[in-house]
Design a protein around this motif. Structure first.
Motif, PDB file in Angstrom:
ATOM      1  N   THR A 138       0.851  -1.183   0.000  1.00  0.00           N
ATOM      2  CA  THR A 138       0.000   0.000   0.000  1.00  0.00           C
ATOM      3  C   THR A 138       0.891   1.239   0.000  1.00  0.00           C
ATOM      4  N   LEU A 139       0.924   1.916  -1.124  1.00  0.00           N
ATOM      5  CA  LEU A 139       1.787   3.083  -1.286  1.00  0.00           C
ATOM      6  C   LEU A 139       0.977   4.249  -1.842  1.00  0.00           C
ATOM      7  N   GLY A 140       1.597   5.443  -1.829  1.00  0.00           N
ATOM      8  CA  GLY A 140       0.958   6.624  -2.398  1.00  0.00           C
ATOM      9  C   GLY A 140       0.914   6.558  -3.916  1.00  0.00           C
ATOM     10  N   ASP A 141       0.137   7.465  -4.499  1.00  0.00           N
ATOM     11  CA  ASP A 141      -0.050   7.461  -5.953  1.00  0.00           C
ATOM     12  C   ASP A 141       1.253   7.679  -6.705  1.00  0.00           C
ATOM     13  N   ARG A 142       2.166   8.424  -6.104  1.00  0.00           N
ATOM     14  CA  ARG A 142       3.425   8.727  -6.797  1.00  0.00           C
ATOM     15  C   ARG A 142       4.626   8.028  -6.163  1.00  0.00           C
ATOM     16  N   ASP A 143       4.390   7.109  -5.234  1.00  0.00           N
ATOM     17  CA  ASP A 143       5.468   6.284  -4.711  1.00  0.00           C
ATOM     18  C   ASP A 143       5.797   5.195  -5.725  1.00  0.00           C
ATOM     19  N   VAL A 144       7.053   4.799  -5.771  1.00  0.00           N
ATOM     20  CA  VAL A 144       7.484   3.852  -6.804  1.00  0.00           C
ATOM     21  C   VAL A 144       8.207   2.656  -6.202  1.00  0.00           C
ATOM     22  N   LEU A 145       8.078   1.514  -6.898  1.00  0.00           N
ATOM     23  CA  LEU A 145       8.874   0.319  -6.652  1.00  0.00           C
ATOM     24  C   LEU A 145       9.401  -0.118  -8.008  1.00  0.00           C
ATOM     25  N   GLY A 146      10.695  -0.322  -8.109  1.00  0.00           N
ATOM     26  CA  GLY A 146      11.256  -0.627  -9.422  1.00  0.00           C
ATOM     27  C   GLY A 146      12.277  -1.749  -9.396  1.00  0.00           C
ATOM     28  N   LEU A 147      12.294  -2.518 -10.486  1.00  0.00           N
ATOM     29  CA  LEU A 147      13.296  -3.558 -10.718  1.00  0.00           C
ATOM     30  C   LEU A 147      14.059  -3.164 -11.972  1.00  0.00           C
ATOM     31  N   ILE A 148      15.370  -2.979 -11.835  1.00  0.00           N
ATOM     32  CA  ILE A 148      16.173  -2.382 -12.897  1.00  0.00           C
ATOM     33  C   ILE A 148      17.406  -3.236 -13.149  1.00  0.00           C
ATOM     34  N   LEU A 149      17.744  -3.404 -14.435  1.00  0.00           N
ATOM     35  CA  LEU A 149      19.010  -4.046 -14.784  1.00  0.00           C
ATOM     36  C   LEU A 149      20.167  -3.104 -14.472  1.00  0.00           C
ATOM     37  N   GLN A 181      23.913 -11.678  -6.444  1.00  0.00           N
ATOM     38  CA  GLN A 181      24.220 -12.719  -7.435  1.00  0.00           C
ATOM     39  C   GLN A 181      23.864 -12.335  -8.865  1.00  0.00           C
ATOM     40  N   TYR A 182      23.016 -11.353  -9.039  1.00  0.00           N
ATOM     41  CA  TYR A 182      22.525 -11.042 -10.377  1.00  0.00           C
ATOM     42  C   TYR A 182      22.652  -9.535 -10.645  1.00  0.00           C
ATOM     43  N   PRO A 183      22.779  -9.150 -11.941  1.00  0.00           N
ATOM     44  CA  PRO A 183      22.965  -7.734 -12.292  1.00  0.00           C
ATOM     45  C   PRO A 183      21.653  -6.963 -12.231  1.00  0.00           C
ATOM     46  N   LEU A 184      21.084  -6.899 -11.039  1.00  0.00           N
ATOM     47  CA  LEU A 184      19.787  -6.255 -10.850  1.00  0.00           C
ATOM     48  C   LEU A 184      19.841  -5.287  -9.676  1.00  0.00           C
ATOM     49  N   ILE A 185      19.016  -4.260  -9.753  1.00  0.00           N
ATOM     50  CA  ILE A 185      18.916  -3.257  -8.698  1.00  0.00           C
ATOM     51  C   ILE A 185      17.437  -3.051  -8.403  1.00  0.00           C
ATOM     52  N   VAL A 186      17.098  -2.978  -7.122  1.00  0.00           N
ATOM     53  CA  VAL A 186      15.723  -2.717  -6.704  1.00  0.00           C
ATOM     54  C   VAL A 186      15.677  -1.353  -6.026  1.00  0.00           C
ATOM     55  N   THR A 187      14.680  -0.550  -6.367  1.00  0.00           N
ATOM     56  CA  THR A 187      14.508   0.761  -5.737  1.00  0.00           C
ATOM     57  C   THR A 187      13.089   0.866  -5.182  1.00  0.00           C
ATOM     58  N   ALA A 188      12.990   1.619  -4.073  1.00  0.00           N
ATOM     59  CA  ALA A 188      11.689   1.958  -3.481  1.00  0.00           C
ATOM     60  C   ALA A 188      11.728   3.453  -3.170  1.00  0.00           C
TER      61      ALA A 188
END
Length: 516
Positions: free
Chosen positions: A204-215, A273-280
């Motif tokens: 449950t986040l705000g309308d402009r809050d973000v969760l992202g999965l990025i290479l 282990q993997y070339p991934l970045i997660v942002t919140a």
């Protein structure tokens, strides 16, 4: 002579009491204003810090989820490649292998499909319902990359649209080689973008809050709440890549989004282990608005209390006491969350079924023990075990009985390994591993034979075993080395032990084979 006493009586401001009261009033107003400014600033700083911690903890949690999701796919893909390596690429066209692919797909919610392509990009096998007769994926980016690179590791590519279903998927691919090491095709697992879409929507986040999965090459794989047009968008100009990740692989910071220009408080975490970045990211304007809404009443009350001097002292005292109490409670909550986070981190290192160390803990402990070997000059041994004909066991008795079998075998391994600082781990599926510090080939052979004999002596029924005993048995391979500090020693030790295990299985199973 008449004198007007009023001409000589001091006015209120001129009297000592008046001056004292005026000074006290001025000092009180000044102190209240300063204290309130300081309190509000401290409250804002504390609120900002809490949100930064929230963002960082959320990103770390999502990073662990993403790593587990891709690790499961990685293990599944590696198992398929291993079978093709052992049995040859022609094995991919057999119904048995196709059924295995379908079974593996059914086990993993995130898995969209499993595919095998030959050197020309032609479909050989798939976990789907059909194989296109003239279908070719030779033009796909991952296929071109593997054809032109010798790297045998798993590669995570940009999001593509599946040609069989039209779904958005993340390709996880691995090169296939023939017996001479030449390019023979590609093994592909596709991960559903909708899997991450659904998982991130749980929050449950705000309308402009973000969760992202990025290479790590700056390409977006999925980011909530942006539309799918943001997928595969490059974030190379984002401060995340230009500044932040250059100083730390995880943390929190504030910057403007390269996608919509909104300033947010971000938490970020790079996968190990993997070339991934997660942002919140939390919308900074919304954080300010919420904070102001939560504090506006206090501001108004303090402005009124500046006029009501008689009640100011008690009110300020109550507010200070209230703020201290709130800060103590927030500190306690933060400490509790920290404790919970540490507990979750500990659980993440244990295999949930067997209670043994999982693959992540195994890799970490192997690196540590090799470093100790380099300093001490003492050998390190690794034993790899595999339950013989375990797939047949599952097919005969069911997966619940298979889980019980894995638990019994893990208990036997723990009981038979009474070695100081030894690490007993579930390596994956029906595979187990034991790391023996300060031990050479003879010790490894002794422990391996003891474990194999103990499992045989347990007489766990296995009517469909290919061996005459018709009980559950183990095959084991071991290898030893003394660390010289080379970065590939862990991989080399595992490869040697795995090769020894392969020899043990080739030589009839229910036996031990060593390789140095």
């Amino acid at each position: 002579m008449n004198r007007n006493p009023g001409n000589f009586a001091p006015s209120g401001m001129q009297s000592s009491l008046g001056r004292t009261m005026a000074f006290f009033l001025s000092l009180t107003i000044f102190a209240v204003v300063i204290i309130n400014i300081w309190t509000l600033w401290g409250s804002w700083q504390h609120n900002q810090k809490v949100r930064e911690e929230d963002a960082r903890n959320l990103s770390v949690s999502l990073a662990k989820q993403a790593e587990d999701a891709f690790l499961q796919v990685d293990i599944t893909l590696a198992d398929a490649v291993r079978q093709l390596t052992i049995n040859g690429l022609d094995y991919a066209a057999t119904p048995v292998f196709a059924n295995q692919l379908k079974e593996q797909q059914g086990k993993l919610r995130q898995l969209h499909g499993l595919f095998i392509y030959d050197a020309q990009g032609k479909w050989i096998a798939t976990s789907g319902n059909y194989v296109p007769a003239k279908g070719s994926n030779a033009d796909r980016d991952y296929f071109v990359w593997h054809r032109t690179h010798d790297d045998a590791r798993v590669r995570i590519g940009h999001v593509i649209r599946s040609r069989s279903t039209g779904d958005l998927v993340i390709p996880v691919s691995q090169r296939l080689n023939d017996s001479k090491g030449n390019f023979a095709g590609v093994a592909l697992a596709t991960v559903k973008v909708d899997y991450f879409r659904q998982f991130y929507n749980y929050y449950t986040l705000g309308d402009r809050d973000v969760l992202g999965l990025i290479l790590s090459d700056t390409t977006v794989l999925y980011i909530r709440p942006f539309p799918d047009t943001a997928i595969n968008h490059s974030l190379s100009t984002s401060p995340l890549f230009t500044t932040v990740l250059k100083t730390s692989s995880s943390g929190s910071a504030t910057w403007r989004s390269a996608l919509d220009g909104v300033e947010r408080v971000y938490g970020y975490a790079r996968l190990e282990q993997y070339p991934l970045i997660v942002t919140a990211g939390y919308d900074l304007d919304k954080i300010r608005s919420d904070w102001f809404s939560a504090n506006i009443i206090d501001v108004l009350l303090n402005l009124i209390l500046l006029v009501m001097i008689s009640g100011m002292g008690m009110f300020v005292l109550r507010q200070v006491r209230k703020n201290v109490r709130n800060q103590v409670e927030l500190t306690q909550i933060r400490d509790e969350l920290t404790t919970i986070n540490h507990t979750l981190q500990s659980l993440a290192l244990i295999d949930g079924l067997t209670g043994l160390a999982n693959r992540r803990q195994f890799d970490a402990m192997l690196d540590q023990i090799l470093k100790r070997s380099q300093k001490s000059g003492e050998p390190v041994s690794l034993i790899m075990f595999d339950i013989d004909y375990f797939k047949r066991y599952n097919d005969t008795y069911g997966h619940v009985a298979g889980d019980v079998c894995l638990q019994r075998v893990s208990t036997i391994l723990k009981e038979t390994t009474q070695w100081q600082d030894a690490v007993v781990a579930r390596y994956g599926g029906e595979e187990f591993a034991i790391i023996l510090p300060l031990s050479g080939e003879s010790d490894a052979k002794m422990i391996a034979e003891r474990a194999v004999n103990a499992v045989l002596a347990a007489r766990i029924p296995h009517e469909t075993s290919g061996l005459s005993e018709h009980v559950v048995t183990l095959s084991a391979g071991y290898s030893s080395l003394i660390s010289d500090g080379y970065s590939d020693e862990a991989i080399r030790l595992k490869q040697q032990a795995d090769k020894a295990l392969y020899e043990a299985k080739n030589n009839g199973r229910n036996r031990v084979h060593g390789l140095t």
